[in-house]
Design an enzyme around this catalytic site. Structure first.
Site, PDB file in Angstrom:
ATOM      1  N   GLU A  94       0.831  -1.216   0.000  1.00  0.00           N
ATOM      2  CA  GLU A  94       0.000   0.000   0.000  1.00  0.00           C
ATOM      3  C   GLU A  94       0.863   1.264   0.000  1.00  0.00           C
ATOM      4  O   GLU A  94       0.579   2.232  -0.710  1.00  0.00           O
ATOM      5  CB  GLU A  94      -0.919  -0.040   1.223  1.00  0.00           C
ATOM      6  CG  GLU A  94      -1.742   1.209   1.445  1.00  0.00           C
ATOM      7  CD  GLU A  94      -1.919   1.485   2.909  1.00  0.00           C
ATOM      8  OE1 GLU A  94      -1.608   2.626   3.320  1.00  0.00           O
ATOM      9  OE2 GLU A  94      -2.347   0.588   3.657  1.00  0.00           O
ATOM     10  N   GLU A 171      11.094   3.429   1.129  1.00  0.00           N
ATOM     11  CA  GLU A 171       9.824   3.421   1.856  1.00  0.00           C
ATOM     12  C   GLU A 171       9.920   2.730   3.208  1.00  0.00           C
ATOM     13  O   GLU A 171       9.039   2.886   4.041  1.00  0.00           O
ATOM     14  CB  GLU A 171       8.738   2.754   1.006  1.00  0.00           C
ATOM     15  CG  GLU A 171       7.318   3.170   1.334  1.00  0.00           C
ATOM     16  CD  GLU A 171       7.074   4.665   1.162  1.00  0.00           C
ATOM     17  OE1 GLU A 171       6.219   5.207   1.891  1.00  0.00           O
ATOM     18  OE2 GLU A 171       7.735   5.302   0.316  1.00  0.00           O
TER      19      GLU A 171
END
Length: 1017
Positions: A94, A171
């Site tokens: 996500e 990330e």
């Protein structure tokens, strides 16, 4: 003035249509239904279908808000599908979706969406739970290409997420920071209870946030494997709800962007994961030294049945009535002498696909968990034995009927995001979407015939033999599992022996105002055509301004304010008087105890509250147009009730206040927040944290006397009313209940705004960097970087707007640097405080701009320097054209949305009265402020933004600021071994000030829809 053009259809709408809409509910016909009738499987009011590749779509036209669309991509893939080496991967996917895809890189999706006014977090977000992942966008569609581009972004999420080593490394830091944020006291309590509830199932081991080891080390291949396996179009849906002229065009766009994609020939079947039931209750005594207080949680698991027939719908209504009635009892018990808890509430929710939970949660005094548990179990046993009374059922029936009436009246004014959420539940949970008209008919048909015995039987779901989990949370251990078992056995025995007496109903008065006041009169009347508002000055001196709108058919909002508040008090009276609203609220500011007033207002939609601030005292209300009289009666009672404290009332308030203070002292963030206030605002009693010793000095009589005086003189108040007002009906009510408030012979708390006492405010003149060390269970780190602000009086109208734009610019740019570039934070907040001066019409405005974020403790100082470097770069070089355009676009879109909301208009008119340029004509003041906004928008360029940053902040920014960093307090042994690199994991928490012990109840109820947002909401 920048107003949205009215749609042609709205301009052509007739008065007949409006009248039919307003009177429709009472004339709505009942439906002739059989309990076995099946509810429609296809959702109401939407273009619904499935592409050849298996993708499901929902498209609906909805005009609220205008020229906007709420979009979503839902995937039936969550953390429960992860294998052991994948724990946390669903959430990582996500995150990566917003980071890099086939056609976007380096968070270009975020930048693109912000360039069209879709703000990061508020308008582009996602959530990963155990069973699904949902991506949501809220975008403008006033240009033909925008909707197509937004749908293309969802298409990227569905099959084109890029998972390279570089993408993943960038990330990891943000995901790890989110992990640390949730390792505070609340997170630990939630995790522990979730595992206890789900024991024996895979759900217990698949918290969506995952494992730290996986977050830090998982390979791109494993992430790709999960993504390619479970992100299959047959497990997805696209939802588009917005102000569309032609839904077929939107369907065609979905086909264009998704139709060429392929599903796997043999897509994996989504497995089900049962949660085993258990007859014997599970017990837990959870000691959390940083907990906000003591709490009790009781949860019972039952199968989650699908809603298929009219009988199922009737059962859902009966269940809702049960929880409303039970919560009303809990509230009344919490207001009695020596209450067993401060607050208690019950609810039901679907935890995961196969399981629904009945939940009770209470917050109580320290060492009071056993008493709270006994009371909670006793109350549901009382319902099982004696049921609810007919009066209790009549009260909740009226409440539910009022709620559905409001929804029906506003059926054409529903927000697109609300409709989008309905279709999400249809796809993910098979929840029927039958339309508000049919739901209203079912309510009117079924509610009157649901009996007290039918409602009461839902108490059986709280039996301790129904997969029950009982958990205590305490900052210090005072109860044992044996204590819990003994209480369960005791209540079970009492129930078997019929040893629990029936509920004793209170007497409820019928009228809020026993003697109706004589109406006042209008002394002066003004029309302000530029804001379509009418203003009265009443015979008692109160000023009233109302604006009629048609944004929501069932909403009227109002706020009244008067200058003069807590800043006028000497130190010797401050702490007592600051407790006035709390003590008054316990007694009943409207002339009746809260538990009595709750029943008096059953079936009415009318809420009124009051607030004492530094420079103002205010009251605010929200009501249905049909209940405007009731709301204004409450205001009348506020001004005419003389409160006198009783020992019982004061004891309850002081117990809650002491528990709140103790909770703050346990919270690692408290020392940090206290030092920030002390450093930036000085060691004034006004900003000083309340201690137990302060509470012991509170004089309840002085507190009530001050509160009484705050709402005594109507001549000092200005009231603004906005909403669906019929002047022919509203004006007589205004004259009677506002104009009828008696004016005292001598003015009471009547102040000139230019002569108010200002708050002591002394921002440091140099650079101060401090570290606050606080004992913690798990390491946390919060940072607050603060700059002084002083706006010159001669430029105040423009500079106030400049500050708003610059704060958003700083938030955007610091997030880009610290998260998108360096990958070290989860989110950043920028807040503006301009309350350093009294609200005078002369003099400069002082305050500060604060930047706060949480991070890994080891790199906190480095991140502060990076943030300072970026701000200094903006002062030296200015932002880019794209930066400025994005900020302007975000502000304009928010403004356009606001113009369609009553809250927005109420706030703008209030600010026009409170503006320093107000001199008696609110229309002129409004226009000047609006022109100030327009002027700044036209002026805002990279150069003017750069100059404003130099003018409003210290220049260079590195010459005057404060930084306070919250760090874990190292043990003595660790300090001795500080040269050894610690192998301990570092966690941190989002800095949230625990303001009230009652917040534990909210925390408890938030457990049940257990999910983690990947982007800030």
């Amino acid at each position: 003035m920048d107003l949205l053009p009215a749609a042609a259809a709205e301009a052509a709408s007739s008065e007949m249509v409006k009248k039919q809409r307003k009177s429709g509910f009472r004339s709505l016909k009942l439906v002739n239904v059989d309990m076995d009738d099946v509810l429609p499987e296809e959702p109401f009011g939407v273009d619904y279908g499935r592409l050849e590749n298996g993708l499901t779509y929902y498209v609906r036209s909805n005009p609220k808000p205008r020229m906007r669309a709420a979009l979503a991509l839902a995937v039936k893939a969550g953390s429960v599908l992860e294998e052991e080496e994948e724990r946390g991967v669903a959430h990582i996917v996500e995150h990566l979706a917003f980071s890099a895809t086939t056609n976007y890189t380096n968070h270009d999706i975020v930048k693109f969406l912000e360039s069209i006014g879709a703000e990061f977090g508020a308008c582009q977000n996602a959530v990963t739970s155990a069973d699904e992942t949902v991506y949501e966008l809220f975008v403008p569609i006033d240009k033909p290409e925008l909707l197509s581009q937004a749908i293309s972004v969802l298409a990227e999420f569905s099959t084109e997420v890029r998972v390279s080593m570089d993408d993943l490394e960038k990330e990891r830091g943000a995901v790890m920071e989110e992990y640390r944020i949730n390792r505070n006291a609340n997170g630990r309590m939630q995790d522990a209870h979730w595992i206890l509830m789900m024991e024996g199932s895979k759900y217990a081991e698949r918290l969506p946030i995952g494992l730290e080891k996986v977050i830090r080390t998982v390979s791109p291949e494993i992430v790709k494997q999960f993504y390619r396996k479970w992100y299959d179009l047959q497990n997805m849906c696209v939802i588009a709800v917005g102000d569309f002229l032609d839904t077929q065009v939107v369907v065609d766009l979905i086909k264009a962007h998704f139709g060429h994609k392929f599903s796997a020939s043999n897509p994996p079947v989504i497995p089900s994961f049962p949660v085993p039931s258990h007859e014997e209750p599970r017990f837990s005594c959870f000691v959390e030294s940083e907990a906000a207080g003591s709490a009790v949680m009781i949860s019972c698991k039952i199968p989650a049945e699908e809603l298929k027939t009219v009988k199922d719908y009737q059962d859902l209504l009966a269940e809702s009535m049960f929880f409303h009635a039970l919560n009303q009892r809990f509230f009344k018990l919490s207001r009695k002498k020596d209450p067993p808890y401060f607050s208690c509430s019950a609810a039901a929710d679907v935890l995961v696909c196969p399981i629904k939970a009945y939940i009770m949660t209470s917050s109580c005094k320290e060492k009071g968990t056993i008493e709270a548990l006994q009371s909670m179990l006793t109350e549901v046993a009382r319902v099982r034995m004696h049921g609810f009374s007919e009066r209790e059922i009549a009260v909740v029936r009226a409440l539910l009927m009022s709620e559905i009436e409001s929804a029906y009246l506003e059926r054409d004014q529903m927000q697109s995001t609300s409709l989008r959420d309905e279709y999400l539940q249809h796809f993910l949970r098979n929840e029927p979407v039958v339309g508000i008209e049919y739901e209203a008919q079912l309510h009117k048909t079924l509610l009157p015939y649901i009996t007290a015995s039918e409602v009461s039987r839902y108490s059986e779901n709280f039996m301790t033999s129904r997969s029950c989990v009982i958990k205590l949370i305490e900052p210090h251990a005072t109860a044992t599992v044996d204590d819990l078992k003994a209480i369960v056995m005791k209540i079970n025995s009492l129930e078997e022996e019929s040893g629990i007496s029936p509920w004793d109903d209170e007497h409820i008065p019928e009228e809020i105002v026993s003697t109706k006041p004589n109406s006042g009169s209008i002394v002066q009347q003004f029309e302000h055509s530029n804001i379509s508002a009418t203003e009265f000055i009443l015979s008692n001196g109160m000023r009233v301004c109302y604006k009629c709108t048609e944004f929501l058919d069932d909403q009227v909002l109002f706020t009244g304010f008067s200058y003069g508040g807590l800043s006028e008090l000497p130190e010797s009276e401050y702490f007592s008087c600051s407790m006035g609203p709390t003590i008054a609220g316990e007694i009943g500011v409207f002339g009746y105890r809260p538990s009595v007033l709750m029943d008096m207002l059953a079936g009415k939609r009318a809420e009124v509250g009051s607030k004492l601030g530094a420079y103002m005292r205010t009251f605010s209300g929200d009501c249905s147009p049909t209940d405007l009289e009731t709301a204004l009666q409450l205001v009348y009672q506020l001004f005419t009730t003389n409160l006198e404290p009783g020992d019982e009332d004061v004891n309850i308030v002081m117990q809650m206040a002491e528990e709140a203070v103790r909770a703050q002292e346990r919270d690692p963030y408290t020392a940090f927040a206290n030092r920030v206030r002390e450093l930036n605002y000085g060691n004034s009693y006004f900003f000083r944290p309340i201690k137990i010793s302060d509470l012991q000095k509170v004089d309840p009589f002085k507190a009530c006397q001050f509160f009484n005086n705050c709402f005594k003189d109507p001549s000092t108040f200005t009231v603004v009313i906005v909403g669906n007002i019929d002047p022919a009906i509203a004006c007589p009510l205004i004259l009677q209940y506002l104009g009828g408030i008696p004016r005292p012979l001598e003015p009471i708390l009547s102040f000139n705004r230019d002569e108010l006492k200002g708050l002591p405010f002394t921002f440091p003149s140099t650079v101060i960097r401090e570290v606050v060390h606080s004992p913690m269970v798990e390491a946390q780190c919060s940072v607050q970087l603060c700059f002084p602000v002083e706006l010159k009086n001669e430029n105040i109208m423009e500079d106030v707007h400049f500050v708003g734009f610059l704060s958003k610019l700083l938030e955007t740019k610091i997030l880009q640097v610290l998260r998108f570039k360096h990958g070290q934070i989860y989110s950043v907040g920028v807040s503006v405080f301009l309350g350093g001066n009294k609200p005078s019409r002369i003099g400069n405005v002082r305050g500060d701009i604060s930047i706060n974020f949480s991070c890994d403790p080891e790199i906190s100082s480095t991140l502060v320097d990076l943030a300072l470097d970026e701000i200094h770069r903006l002062q030296e070089e200015g932002p880019s054209d794209d930066d400025v355009l994005a900020i302007l676009e975000i502000e304009q879109r928010a403004h356009e949305n606001g113009l369609q909301e009553n809250f927005y208009w109420l706030d703008r008119i209030l600010r026009s009265y409170q503006s320093r340029i107000y001199s008696g004509d609110v229309g002129v003041s409004f226009q000047v402020q609006d022109e100030g906004r327009s002027k700044v928008r036209k002026l805002l360029t990279p150069l003017t933004a750069q100059l404003a940053l130099r003018r409003i902040l210290p220049f260079p920014c590195t010459k005057q600021y404060t930084v306070v960093i919250l760090m874990p307090q190292a043990s003595r042994l660790k300090r001795l071994k500080s040269f050894i690199k610690s192998g301990r994991n570092h966690y941190c928490s989002d800095a949230k000030f625990l303001a009230s012990i009652a917040g534990l109840t909210v925390v408890g109820l938030s457990l049940w829809r257990y999910s983690r947002t990947a982007l800030r909401s």
